[in-house]
Design an enzyme around this catalytic site. Structure first.
Site, PDB file in Angstrom:
ATOM      1  CB  CYS A 256      -1.010  -0.174   1.007  1.00  0.00           C
ATOM      2  SG  CYS A 256      -2.353   0.969   0.720  1.00  0.00           S
ATOM      3  CG  HIS A 350      -4.466  -3.819   2.603  1.00  0.00           C
ATOM      4  ND1 HIS A 350      -4.166  -3.269   4.128  1.00  0.00           N
ATOM      5  CD2 HIS A 350      -4.378  -2.658   2.055  1.00  0.00           C
ATOM      6  CE1 HIS A 350      -4.040  -1.860   3.851  1.00  0.00           C
ATOM      7  NE2 HIS A 350      -4.242  -1.581   2.670  1.00  0.00           N
ATOM      8  CD  GLU A 352      -3.648  -6.614   5.542  1.00  0.00           C
ATOM      9  OE1 GLU A 352      -4.646  -6.076   5.564  1.00  0.00           O
ATOM     10  OE2 GLU A 352      -2.808  -6.539   5.036  1.00  0.00           O
TER      11      GLU A 352
END
Length: 383
Positions: A256, A350, A352
């Protein structure tokens, strides 16, 4: 203040919506953006990347699962304001500890409900993200509009240092420690170091203002830059630190905001998107594998790099590795040596996936492989 007090929302172009107060009473200002996720509102609210942004939820019904103590991505709610159409009257979930309305009120987050969020979202898509004000204490839209236009714009704002940890801390590796990573906290989400820790990485989370000496002091096998808020063009120190690390061939992985800073460190520019990517359903192609991933996004700026070909930089050969299939926005960068070996990489989304799909979890494995392939890696050591 009585329940369901009237509230108004005024955009900087004068468009006005009327609704009911949601969350804390009062007044707030920020950049109006919309999030297309159908779930994961708790992770969205606690994502530091939303600092100074008023988030409009496109899903009409919000709050039905309440708020729990497990899914927060930081120590607090970061959004500047919250806009929903139909708030849940009562939460219903076995992990819920309190209602979303109560959580917003307790943390002082001003919101508005009962407005046509579809019309607001279409307006932002056509006109672009812009400043906005929400108030349950001001009844005159013209007066609120004047304060909106006097508020700070997102372009030119350096915000990472406002959301970063003040003190360094360590997230221990799960099981046997294999590697050490220095992670610069530019607005890091809780799940990110956890994803590395479960792969045997000891993560040293450092404040945004850390120097290259601070990074090297932890004897890292790799450097990680997190997501975060603000304009990448307003950042200088973190770029200088990254360039110093690249000059020493320290493997780098950024996500990001970390992708945008990687781009600038390599000599590319960045620019503000019209309304950004915010949600958990963005299709991205990994050009290195040819696979398409459904990914979680939260960004309003992007890297201005050529989609084809290679660019020679002082640190190696750079190219675009990932691209958004909706609008061809750069979604990832790679840096390779002259022989073609991978040195560093980044993605705009992202991996995660808190909340969101897990299609991109492989990127953490790619980071592990990159660090393990580096000469002199401390793999398996406790040093």
């Amino acid at each position: 203040m009585p329940l369901h007090a009237p509230a108004i929302l005024v955009l900087e172009d004068g468009r006005t919506f009327t609704g009911e107060a949601y969350g804390a009473p009062g007044e707030t200002f920020g950049e109006a953006v919309f999030n297309t996720g159908m779930s994961g509102y708790q992770e969205t609210l606690t994502d530091p990347s939303y600092h100074r942004q008023v988030v409009v939820m496109t899903a009409p019904h919000i709050g039905n699962t309440g708020v729990n103590d497990e899914d927060t991505e930081s120590s607090r709610i970061w959004v500047a304001g919250y806009v929903v159409r139909d708030p849940a009257r009562r939460p219903s979930n076995w992990r819920s500890r309190r209602s979303l309305d109560d959580e917003l009120r307790d943390q002082g987050v001003v919101g508005i409900s009962g407005i046509d969020t579809r019309a607001l979202t279409r307006h932002l898509r056509e006109r672009g993200a812009m400043r906005v004000g929400i108030s349950s204490v001001e009844t005159d839209p013209a007066a609120l509009l004047a304060r909106v236009r006097a508020s700070t714009e997102m372009s030119g704002s350096e915000l990472a240092t406002e959301v970063s940890t003040k003190e360094a801390y360590v997230v221990a590796a799960q099981g046997e420690k294999k590697l050490t990573v220095a992670a610069l906290d530019l607005g890091i989400k809780t799940m990110t170091p956890y994803r590395m820790a479960e792969r045997g990485i000891e993560v040293h989370v450092l404040p945004a203002g850390s120097t290259l000496a601070d990074v090297l002091a932890v004897q890292p096998d790799g450097l990680f830059y997190s997501n975060g808020p603000g304009d990448p063009a307003a950042t200088t120190q973190q770029i200088e630190v990254l360039q110093g690390a690249l000059a020493q061939d320290l493997p780098y992985f950024g996500i990001c905001f970390g992708n945008q800073l990687f781009g600038r460190a390599l000599g590319f520019g960045t620019y503000k998107l019209k309304y950004g990517h915010r949600g958990i359903n963005q299709p991205v192609m990994d050009r290195t594998t040819g696979k398409v991933e459904v990914t979680a996004h939260n960004h309003g700026f992007a890297v201005d790099a050529p989609l084809t070909g290679e660019t020679t930089t002082p640190y190696g050969v750079a190219s675009v590795s990932h691209v958004c299939l909706n609008d061809d926005v750069v979604e990832g960068l790679e840096l390779r040596d002259e022989a073609g070996a991978l040195k560093s990489f980044s993605v705009q989304y992202h991996p995660e996936a808190a909340a969101g799909p897990h299609d991109a979890a492989y990127l953490f494995d790619r980071f592990v492989q990159l660090m393990e392939s580096r000469p002199g890696s401390t793999t398996g050591s406790e040093a």
